[in-house]
Design a protein around this motif. Structure first.
Motif, PDB file in Angstrom:
ATOM      1  N   PRO A  82       0.818  -1.215   0.000  1.00  0.00           N
ATOM      2  CA  PRO A  82       0.000   0.000   0.000  1.00  0.00           C
ATOM      3  C   PRO A  82       0.852   1.265   0.000  1.00  0.00           C
ATOM      4  O   PRO A  82       1.970   1.266   0.514  1.00  0.00           O
ATOM      5  N   ASP A  83       0.327   2.334  -0.575  1.00  0.00           N
ATOM      6  CA  ASP A  83       1.065   3.596  -0.647  1.00  0.00           C
ATOM      7  C   ASP A  83       1.299   4.209   0.728  1.00  0.00           C
ATOM      8  O   ASP A  83       2.287   4.899   0.944  1.00  0.00           O
ATOM      9  N   ASN A  84       0.390   3.954   1.655  1.00  0.00           N
ATOM     10  CA  ASN A  84       0.473   4.593   2.974  1.00  0.00           C
ATOM     11  C   ASN A  84       1.047   3.666   4.049  1.00  0.00           C
ATOM     12  O   ASN A  84       0.766   3.830   5.238  1.00  0.00           O
TER      13      ASN A  84
ATOM     14  N   GLN B 245       1.695  -5.665   3.886  1.00  0.00           N
ATOM     15  CA  GLN B 245       0.381  -5.264   4.367  1.00  0.00           C
ATOM     16  C   GLN B 245       0.492  -4.617   5.736  1.00  0.00           C
ATOM     17  O   GLN B 245       1.374  -4.951   6.523  1.00  0.00           O
TER      18      GLN B 245
END
Length: 475
Positions: free
Chosen positions: A358-360, A397
């Motif tokens: 994920p980008d964040n 993740q």
């Protein structure tokens, strides 16, 4: 030359023991207890003191000679440790070790003082200084062993990576060298071609027309269009024939460059109409000189860009120019750098690699260099596990306050018998020289040092190593 220990009285042997660094602070009466309670064992060259998986029932103190610890890998043995006079090994007070991980073999005639652990309870209660000295031996042994094996594994990882890096760096370096050599040769011919151009009788309008036809932005954009192999071949043949008919040297070299820029026969016919048949040869060669120079410079730029990228990846991977403290880091970028380091092996086996996260994703506070060693071990093992044309997926993740990294391969899987021992020190299914058996053990220790966990699940066609790291490990 010292007398045989087996011929010495307990008093003389106790005095001899007091000269050993590990026992020099132990009172003489306690050393005397040791020499009276223990027995001296004499070994011939090659005789086994103990074998792998034997129960660890005796404390050993080498009195003379040498004991080598040997580990078997695929029918071959490698020496992992040596004991010389004054060294202590085997069972020690409070140690939880149960079975020998290697065999112990005498190198030459050797004498060993051995004490059964059946006497440990008595020793702990009645011989405190001796017990303390032996506990110190155990603590030092664990510390030294861990440090040595971590360093060994680091060197093994470096060895695996360096072979691939040599290949990855050599290719662009060789390409840059070839391009620079060609460029030098090309530039050496510039004066002659410049002279030919200077002797041309072209008006400013003719020069503008030539520039528009060959070097205009629209022409450069058009050159990006893809031609089929047959279309390109036909176009090159037509170009070569046209050039040779006009007595232009080096026709096929010119054709190769012109074909890349989509300069067709029709373009040269336009040039001929503009400058005349007697001058088109000099103009064509000058255009070729400009285009080949541009191409060679681009090749050098691309090669040096690749080298710079590899150096950046090495710097990121090795965590050069950084301190040894924990730092917040981008795990996806760290893993990407590791993949660059292992790219040669990946390409050799034509493995499809997919890295996603994920980008964040939060940046955990970790020892970056040590974690990169973990990613190297896990990814390198996965590469070895898959067949040519296999697949490797790496997924990151966010799980509440933890980050989960899954390394998944589609190899043949790990058998149940191996799965239960996969994190044991020195356990490996690889041949001698291909693996030390310490990679996963050290990886597990590094992850646990960060307050994380590592798990593995496997079946034919799918093996998953799942690493979980806290965002803020406890110090």
């Amino acid at each position: 030359m010292k007398n045989s220990a087996s011929d010495s009285t307990p008093d003389k042997l106790a005095k001899r023991l007091s000269g050993y660094e590990l026992l020099q602070d132990v009172p003489q009466e306690q050393l005397l207890w040791l020499t009276r309670t223990a027995t001296v064992r004499k070994l011939k060259a090659g005789e086994k003191l103990f074998r792998k998986d034997d129960p660890i029932d005796f404390l050993f103190l080498v009195l003379s000679g040498k004991i080598q610890f040997k580990l078997e890998q695929k029918g071959e043995y490698r020496i992992i440790n040596e004991l010389i006079e004054g060294d202590i090994s085997g069972a020690l007070p409070y140690s939880r070790a149960k079975n020998a991980m290697a065999l112990g073999e005498a190198k030459g005639a050797t004498e060993v003082l051995q004490l059964s652990k059946d006497h440990f309870r008595e020793m702990i209660h009645e011989q405190p200084e001796l017990t303390e000295a032996l506990v110190h031996v155990m603590a030092s042994r664990i510390r030294d062993f861990t440090t040595e094996q971590q360093q060994t594994e680091k060197m093994a990882s470096l060895g695996r990576l360096s072979a691939g890096l040599h290949h990855e760096l050599n290719n662009p370096a060789a390409a840059a060298l070839r391009a620079s050599t060609e460029l030098k040769e090309q530039l050496s011919m510039v004066p002659e071609k410049f002279k030919a151009i200077m002797l041309l009788r072209l008006s400013p309008e003719q020069v503008d027309q030539i520039m528009k036809i060959v070097f205009s932005p629209a022409k450069k954009e058009k050159s990006k269009s893809k031609l089929s192999l047959m279309e390109r071949s036909e176009g090159e043949d037509q170009l070569a024939e046209w050039l040779e008919q006009r007595g232009i040297d080096n026709a096929y070299a010119i054709v190769e460059v012109f074909a890349e820029k989509n300069i067709k026969k029709e373009v040269l016919q336009q040039l001929e109409e503009i400058c005349g048949e007697d001058q088109v040869g000099a103009v064509t060669e000058w255009i070729y000189n400009v285009l080949i120079t541009e191409k060679l410079v681009s090749d050098i730029q691309e090669s040096t860009r690749r080298i710079s990228g590899l150096v950046s990846a090495v710097k990121s991977y090795s965590h050069m120019d950084q301190g040894l403290e924990r730092e917040r880091t981008d795990l996806e970028e760290n893993i990407r750098s590791t993949l660059v380091m292992l790219n040669s092996k990946i390409k050799k086996k034509k493995i499809a690699v997919n890295l996603e996260g994920p980008d964040n994703l939060v940046q955990p506070c970790v020892y970056i260099g040590e974690l990169n060693q973990v990613w190297t071990n896990l990814i390198d093992n996965a590469i070895d596990a898959v067949e040519e044309g296999g697949r490797l997926d790496i997924q990151l993740q966010q799980k509440e306050q933890d980050i989960e990294v899954s390394i998944i391969d589609n190899g043949s899987g790990i058998s149940e018998g191996v799965l239960g021992r996969i994190f044991d020190p020195f356990f490996t299914t690889k041949a001698m020289g291909d693996g030390s058996g310490m990679g996963l053990d050290i990886s597990k220790k590094i992850i646990e040092q960060h307050g994380g966990t590592i798990e593995v699940e496997s079946k034919p066609g799918r093996t998953v190593f799942r690493v979980t790291l806290p965002e803020n490990p406890q110090t």
